[in-house]
Write a protein that holds these residues in place. Structure first.
Motif, mmCIF file in Angstrom:
data_model
loop_
_atom_site.group_PDB
_atom_site.id
_atom_site.type_symbol
_atom_site.label_atom_id
_atom_site.label_comp_id
_atom_site.label_asym_id
_atom_site.label_seq_id
_atom_site.Cartn_x
_atom_site.Cartn_y
_atom_site.Cartn_z
ATOM 1 N N UNK A 101 -5.937 -5.685 -3.832
ATOM 2 C CA UNK A 101 -6.794 -6.068 -2.704
ATOM 3 C C UNK A 101 -6.020 -6.125 -1.395
ATOM 4 N N UNK A 102 -4.676 -6.135 -1.477
ATOM 5 C CA UNK A 102 -3.880 -6.269 -0.253
ATOM 6 C C UNK A 102 -3.862 -4.991 0.575
ATOM 7 N N UNK A 135 -6.527 -5.076 3.129
ATOM 8 C CA UNK A 135 -6.271 -6.269 3.940
ATOM 9 C C UNK A 135 -5.144 -6.003 4.929
ATOM 10 N N UNK A 136 -4.072 -5.333 4.473
ATOM 11 C CA UNK A 136 -2.943 -5.050 5.356
ATOM 12 C C UNK A 136 -3.316 -4.063 6.450
ATOM 13 N N UNK A 146 2.910 2.773 7.997
ATOM 14 C CA UNK A 146 4.265 2.205 7.993
ATOM 15 C C UNK A 146 4.238 0.688 8.106
ATOM 16 N N UNK A 147 3.361 0.180 8.976
ATOM 17 C CA UNK A 147 3.314 -1.267 9.176
ATOM 18 C C UNK A 147 2.677 -1.978 8.005
ATOM 19 N N UNK A 148 1.688 -1.331 7.387
ATOM 20 C CA UNK A 148 0.904 -2.019 6.368
ATOM 21 C C UNK A 148 1.509 -1.914 4.970
ATOM 22 N N UNK A 149 2.467 -1.016 4.777
ATOM 23 C CA UNK A 149 3.037 -0.865 3.435
ATOM 24 C C UNK A 149 3.940 -2.050 3.102
ATOM 25 N N UNK A 150 3.733 -2.623 1.928
ATOM 26 C CA UNK A 150 4.613 -3.681 1.459
ATOM 27 C C UNK A 150 5.019 -3.361 0.039
ATOM 28 N N UNK A 151 5.894 -4.202 -0.504
ATOM 29 C CA UNK A 151 6.343 -3.949 -1.867
ATOM 30 C C UNK A 151 5.185 -4.017 -2.855
#
Lengths: 259, 240
Positions: free
Chosen positions: A97-98, A101-102, A121-126
């Motif tokens: 779900x993130x 959201x990101x 690039x900004x919204x990608x997380x682990x």
């Protein structure tokens, strides 16, 4: 802080598990499946499944086990705030779900002209990996829905998107719901013989279903006309009803454009 | 043309690292992180990146905000139904922050610090003991100094850094991959704009449009010549 404890209730529409979670937080020290079912209006089967996941994750705990499944009393041991914990059936966290959201958060914070790559690039997380294709799909859908203003650039520089000020509606990301309509048309018979819609859970089918209902009605009317033609001697059918039914069944080309 | 290019630049890394340390701090240490720097240094871009990494709540302050407006804005970002009184709202925010362990980012905090609303921030911090990130302009440390109770709860000061040559090279490469920039040109640009990323991006755009007009795929100082850079200074009066 005894007595008056501020309640954290989420605004907007709620998912079933969010409703269960809010009830659990109210009945913190002891609740059974039935308590939650009564307060949240969800099915005991679904509540039981969520309880099992929460127990495995160590968020709730079994405190009393009288006879029977319904009597078991649980207690909330690790409060995680207003948002319900997202778990799979093994009690592990899920992060899917993130993704939206990101993207949505990025668009809200950096309200400028953004390219798909900037957002990705900004919204990608682990936890939530994003592909450019996914981000582009989501942003194009938002642009089509009037949330983003898309500026198509000429030349090699990529298109930019900008969140329209009045469409910054809140922290929860807009969901993309899709319906696929499968239709089979037989040119020999000159009619639509089959229609089916499939799609995301929660998508509004009311806009597509009338077409299918109409198809069904036509089939029924056809049968009715057959019976009428066979038994017309024994049953008296009003002439105007037959006429109206024929009109309904006639395709525009057969009626010569006259309605 | 507004510019919000995000490449993993210096400031993005600085804030992200500071937040990671604040999130994993031992019990008993304060949890405020303050990032400050002039406008156009890419602070908000850094905030957006860090906000996604840690799933932060984010509010951007406005000059006109009262205490209530500030609290309502935070609750809106938490999507929590606001309570009736201010103290109820502070409690709601504090409980949500400490229960969810998600940090709160307050951007443009300079608007808030000189007003009574600053004490609300102290209240929220004291009640939640969570991680709160304050982002604002150059005078934020001075304003915080006056609020002693808040000032000594700062775990880490993060001054936003001006762009380095490496930053500019990366920005140029990602924004205009088809055009090559000479190092002397980028150095001159960095010197003239004093490392302000927003102006650098505006100038890179100008270089790119000039270069495409002249059909160049490599620009350096000799090709650019002595055309004026955009420095944001108002044009001087022309002699008649």
């Amino acid at each position: 802080m005894a007595g008056r404890k501020p309640h954290l209730l989420v605004t907007g529409t709620k998912e079933p598990r969010q409703r269960m979670w809010e009830c659990m937080r109210v009945l913190r020290p002891g609740f059974s499946i039935n308590d939650i079912a009564r307060r949240s209006g969800q099915q005991p089967y679904d509540i039981n499944r969520y309880f099992q996941a929460l127990t495995k994750a160590g968020i709730i705990e079994l405190v009393e086990t009288p006879k029977g499944k319904e009597g078991r009393v649980f207690a909330l041991v690790r409060d995680e705030g207003a948002d319900h914990p997202r778990l799979n059936s093994k009690g592990q966290r899920t992060y899917s779900h993130l993704a939206t959201e990101n993207i949505w958060r990025t668009l809200r914070i950096l309200n400028g002209d953004l390219t798909v790559e900037d957002v990705a690039q900004t919204a990608s997380t682990e936890g939530a990996a994003l592909t450019l294709i996914k981000v582009r799909q989501y942003m194009n859908a938002l642009a089509e829905a009037g949330y983003l203003e898309k500026t198509e650039s000429s030349g090699p520089t990529p298109d930019t998107y900008r969140l329209i000020n009045t469409k910054n509606t809140g922290p929860r990301p807009p969901e993309i719901r899709q319906l696929d309509s499968l239709q089979v048309y037989d040119p020999n018979l000159g009619k639509l013989v089959f229609a089916k819609t499939t799609g995301t859970a929660g998508a509004d089918r009311s806009l597509v279903e009338p077409g299918i209902a109409l198809l069904r009605t036509r089939g029924l009317l056809n049968e009715w006309m057959e019976i009428a033609s066979v038994d017309s001697a024994s049953i008296a059918i009003p002439d105007d009803l037959l006429q109206r039914t024929r009109l309904e069944l006639a395709t525009p080309s057969e009626s010569g454009g006259l309605q | 043309m507004s510019v919000t290019k995000i490449v993993p630049l210096t400031n993005v890394g600085l804030l992200s690292g500071a937040m990671k340390r604040a999130q994993s701090r031992p019990i008993g240490l304060p949890g405020l992180v303050a990032m400050y720097g002039p406008s156009g240094y890419g602070k908000s871009a850094a905030a957006a990146f860090a906000a996604n990494q840690h799933r932060c709540y984010y509010t951007e302050c406005r000059d006109t905000w009262s205490k209530k407006a500030f609290l309502l804005a935070i609750l809106r970002d938490m999507s929590i139904l606001p309570g009736r009184t201010l103290s109820e709202m502070v409690d709601q925010i504090a409980i949500q922050l400490s229960a969810s362990r998600r940090p709160l980012i307050v951007d443009d905090v300079q608007y808030l610090l000189d007003k009574a609303a600053a004490n609300v921030l102290t209240d929220i911090y004291n009640a939640s003991e969570g991680t709160i990130v304050l982002i604002g302009e150059e005078r934020v440390p001075a304003s915080l100094q006056r609020l002693e109770r808040l000032h000594n709860r700062v775990l880490e000061w993060v001054p936003a850094q001006p762009a380095t040559l490496e930053d500019i090279r990366q920005l140029a490469g990602e924004s205009y991959p088809e055009l090559k920039f000479g190092d002397d040109l980028l150095e001159d640009l960095n010197r003239v704009t004093k490392g302000c990323l927003r102006r650098i991006a505006v100038n890179l755009y100008r270089v790119q449009s000039e270069a495409s007009a002249m059909m160049l795929d490599y620009v350096d100082m000799s090709a650019w010549g002595s055309k004026a850079w955009f420095t944001g200074e108002a044009p001087s009066r022309r002699a008649r």
